[in-house]
Design an enzyme around this catalytic site. Structure first.
Site, PDB file in Angstrom:
ATOM      1  N   ASP A 136      -1.998   0.426  -1.412  1.00  0.00           N
ATOM      2  CA  ASP A 136      -2.427   1.178  -0.236  1.00  0.00           C
ATOM      3  C   ASP A 136      -3.233   0.210   0.640  1.00  0.00           C
ATOM      4  OD1 ASP A 136      -2.884   3.129   1.662  1.00  0.00           O
ATOM      5  OD2 ASP A 136      -3.409   4.674   0.231  1.00  0.00           O
TER       6      ASP A 136
HETATM    7  C1  NOJ Z   1      -3.731   4.927   3.776  1.00  0.00           C
HETATM    8  C2  NOJ Z   1      -3.084   6.119   3.157  1.00  0.00           C
HETATM    9  O1  NOJ Z   1      -3.727   6.440   1.942  1.00  0.00           O
HETATM   10  C3  NOJ Z   1      -1.603   5.934   2.907  1.00  0.00           C
HETATM   11  O2  NOJ Z   1      -1.057   7.130   2.429  1.00  0.00           O
HETATM   12  C4  NOJ Z   1      -0.917   5.472   4.149  1.00  0.00           C
HETATM   13  O3  NOJ Z   1       0.466   5.381   3.959  1.00  0.00           O
HETATM   14  C5  NOJ Z   1      -1.515   4.119   4.537  1.00  0.00           C
HETATM   15  N1  NOJ Z   1      -2.927   4.291   4.809  1.00  0.00           N
HETATM   16  C6  NOJ Z   1      -0.836   3.494   5.745  1.00  0.00           C
HETATM   17  O4  NOJ Z   1      -1.215   4.139   6.881  1.00  0.00           O
END
Ligand code: NOJ
Length: 761
Positions: A293
């Site tokens: 993430d």
């Molecule tokens: C953080 C989020 O937890 C995740 O789900 C998302 O895809 C990413 N950021 C990218 O924006």
């Protein structure tokens, strides 16, 4: 290898690209068909180039505007072939520009893959995932994912970070809106439908994109629902409740997985060898790629299990993570870590093979600009057909929670209506939290919907009731809500008194749920409860339309307001759909994918709990499992949802009352439409395993069927109970069905009165 003449490399590379087998990569393909191409390309790559494939940066830079040093650096790295992927670069123009940097400058011309959070639509907004799950309509969910993929692919995107299949049982957690709710089975089948919609039959199709199962694993269990908090999940709960949707998606060939930000029992998911390598890649034999993430590789040092970014990169890569999202730790340290023997080059090769395989499957080696077609971008986004689908999805996601004395649908005889509430003319909130490229304020508000759909003979007047959001209505800042100025309530009360019927539109703004939007109190924010009570007092002929991204504590309203419609954040066409339900032009059929508690303090609150040694038999019986101040029953149960018609369930019929390995039991039940209208019913099958090697839930959803019945019509609904229906992760750490007695329940929600026993021998 480093100094092979470039002409040789190019001719070899072109040969490899051109000899790519005609697409055979069905979603279930494990990627083996590209093995020779991937291996050959890998053998040409320097260590630096390989590590580069594991780097993903966020773009979003302006093509023309002034450039930050950070962006300049990223661009230089792309030109050298040291970046494998970008996220948040949207539009054909920007994707093409970024891709050109890689293709026209780098030695091996490896295309980048472009990811984006296409969660409930790209520009055409569909209902929030939690809302859409309330439709229990898998075909619909597949179609909305298909259209989202089509729009995203037309804008240069080839990878979405969806579906999220985190089991979400704590309504305080803001991201509950992004899941299919509290249930494992529902999250599994919804996740599979979304994956089918995004990935289609073949990733090489120009209208499909790669999907991503996230967040692996346990993010929905953050303690106290607090965002990014730590997680504790026991071994059996992990395997029985949290992992099954991920396993199903891995088996079905989802292109990628994303780590969770959370730390489970002391190991942040990005650092978890057990989750990424032992479970996902080895035990489940998953051949897709794992992306971290956002910044979660570097965050390992903030968690306190790495002393610096270099150690974080080492831990994450060794644990099995393949790509770092918006992370420079891999770019800065992985090469040296390999040279120092801290990370084995075979681990890098494994990661890069997975990433390259996905690029081959997407067809990016055939044409790196495959998703960059300006004409398509102009004609395939936000089309009439897509908006029609958004309307259909909104209609099917609405849940009629309460309808005392058939207040709804609104009688044809009503002459005047007061529409009151801070969400009544909100054109922004229905777009939801993950609104991708939707234009702000582009949704149809309830007020607009009613104006369009109501006969002109009805006098419709609107008042917002309270000032609600004071500031912060965007993705990055917290909302400031008015909690003091109630000066508008008196005018709303006057209006309520003057009209025959009141529609109250209340709940949550779009930016009160979603990432970083956890709350300790899930009752009505701001002065809304005060408004609700004052309006109801002035005119009890009130219908409540709830707009929200999570279950809420609406206990007072549930007791007092005669009719309540759960309208979530329904997307671009929200207002038309809600108006059509209120007016009876559409008969609602949604069912809750989450339980509504009596009070926030009961969270995490879910139907499939364990019996405990002291189950609560009589409410408030002190030495039983209960809270002293509210009953254990939900205000609205999982699976609950009314219709404008009524359904009567017959007796459950089993073709036999016991079965053994390899056999199954046929379950039949007659469902009759006993009302006056055509309607859909979602017939739900639950089971209970009475005695297990570990304690088992009091009731668990195992299947459902959506049926359509005319007035007076009866249909026999059939289900099958097989070994897989009753199997679970047992005390022996295996998925297996244990012999013994079970109960089967069939009905219209998780609150079930009738059951039949059966045995597995
Ligand atoms: C953080 C989020 O937890 C995740 O789900 C998302 O895809 C990413 N950021 C990218 O924006």
């Amino acid at each position: 290898m480093k100094y092979l003449p470039i002409t040789f490399i190019l001719s070899l590379f072109l040969t490899l690209s051109c000899t790519k087998s005609k697409d055979t990569d069905k979603s279930t393909d494990k990627g083996q068909s590209y093995r020779p191409q991937v291996d050959s390309l890998l053998s040409l790559m320097t260590l630096e180039e390989k590590v580069g494939q594991m780097v993903q940066y966020s773009g979003g830079w302006d093509i023309t505007g002034p450039e930050s040093d950070n962006n300049k650096l990223k661009k230089q790295q792309i030109k050298k072939g040291l970046v494998g992927s970008m996220l948040n670069v949207t539009s054909v123009e920007k994707v093409r520009e970024a891709q050109k940097l890689a293709i026209e400058n780098s030695r091996l011309k490896i295309p980048m893959i472009f990811g984006y959070d296409v969660i409930h639509g790209y520009k055409t907004m569909f209902p929030l995932p939690l809302a859409e799950a309330a439709s229990w309509d898998l075909d619909l969910m597949e179609r909305t994912a298909q259209v989202s993929a089509k729009e995203a692919a037309a804008a240069g995107i080839n990878w979405t970070f969806a579906p999220m299949v985190d089991i979400s049982r704590d309504a305080r957690w803001g991201r509950i809106m992004e899941s299919a709710g509290e249930d494992t089975y529902l999250n599994t089948v919804v996740g599979l439908a979304k994956m089918r919609g995004y990935q289609g039959e073949s990733l090489s199709d120009v209208n499909t994109i790669a999907a991503c199962a996230k967040h692996f694993a346990g993010y929905g269990y953050v303690k106290s629902g607090k965002e990014y908090n730590t997680v504790s999940i026991g071994e059996h709960e992990l395997h029985n409740v949290v992992l099954p949707p991920f396993k199903a998606l891995a088996d079905a060939g989802i292109a990628s997985f994303m780590n969770s930000f959370s730390d489970m029992d002391g190991i942040p998911a990005t650092a978890s060898y057990r989750l990424q390598t032992e479970v996902l890649k080895e035990k489940w034999d998953y051949n897709g790629m794992i992306v971290s993430d956002w910044g979660s590789v570097e965050e390992l040092s903030i968690h306190g299990i790495a002393k610096d970014d270099a150690e974080a990169a080492k831990i994450a890569a060794n644990a099995g993570n393949d790509m770092g999202m918006e992370s420079s730790a891999y770019a800065k340290h992985l090469v040296q870590l390999v040279k120092d023997g801290e990370v084995d080059e075979s681990r890098i090769d494994d990661a890069v093979s997975r990433i390259l395989t996905l690029k081959y499957k997407l067809g990016l080696f055939d044409n790196p600009y495959k998703y960059c077609n300006e004409e398509r971008e102009k004609t395939s986004i936000y089309t009439k057909a897509h908006l029609d689908l958004a309307y259909e999805a909104a209609l099917k996601s609405i849940v009629l929670l309460k309808n005392k004395d058939k207040v709804l649908p609104i009688s044809k005889d009503v002459k005047s209506i007061a529409l009151i509430g801070p969400l009544a003319d909100d054109k922004n909130s229905p777009l939801g939290n993950w609104r991708a490229r939707a234009k702000d304020n582009s949704a149809i508000s309830l007020y607009e919907g009613l104006k369009e759909k109501l006969p002109s003979t009805i006098d419709l007047k609107y008042h917002e009731g309270v000032d609600y959001v004071i500031s912060g209505e965007n993705f990055a800042t917290p909302l400031k809500i008015n909690t003091t100025d109630d000066s508008k309530i008196k005018n709303a009360v006057q209006l309520a008194k003057s009209q025959e019927l009141v529609i109250l539109a209340v709940g949550e703004n779009a930016f009160q749920s979603g990432e970083g939007r956890s709350r300790t109190d899930i009752s009505f924010p701001g002065l809304q409860e005060q408004l609700i009570k004052a309006v109801y007092d002035a005119n009890p002929n009130t219908i409540m339309v709830l707009m929200n991204g999570r279950p809420m504590d609406i206990s007072w309203s549930a007791q007092n307001i005669p009719a309540i419609v759960e309208a979530w954040h329904l997307g671009s066409q929200a207002g038309y759909a809600i108006a059509d339900v209120l007016l009876g032009n559409y008969n609602p059929s949604g069912k809750l994918p989450v339980s509504f508690p009596q009070r926030t303090g009961q969270e995490p609150f879910f139907y499939s709990h364990k019996n405990t040694g002291r189950p609560d038999v009589n409410p408030y019986d002190i030495i039983h499992s209960q809270h002293n101040d509210v009953p254990n029953d939900p205000v609205f149960a999982f699976g609950h949802g009314l219709s404008y018609t009524t359904f009567e369930y017959g007796d459950i019929q089993l073709d036999k009352d016991s079965f053994s390995k390899g056999e199954f039991i046929n379950v039949q039940i007659d469902v009759k439409n006993t009302g006056q209208r055509v309607g859909h019913e979602i017939v739900q099958l639950y089971i209970r395993d009475l005695v297990g090697s570990i304690t088992r839930p009091v009731i668990e959803l195992k299947d459902f069927k959506k049926i359509h019945l005319k007035p007076g019509e009866t249909k026999t609904v059939e289900f099958e109970i097989s070994e897989s229906t009753i199997a679970f992760y047992t005390i022996s750490k295996k998925w297996e069905a244990e012999p013994g007695e079970f109960k089967v329940f069939v009905g219209s929600s998780a609150i079930q009165n009738t059951s039949k026993s059966f045995y597995f021998k």
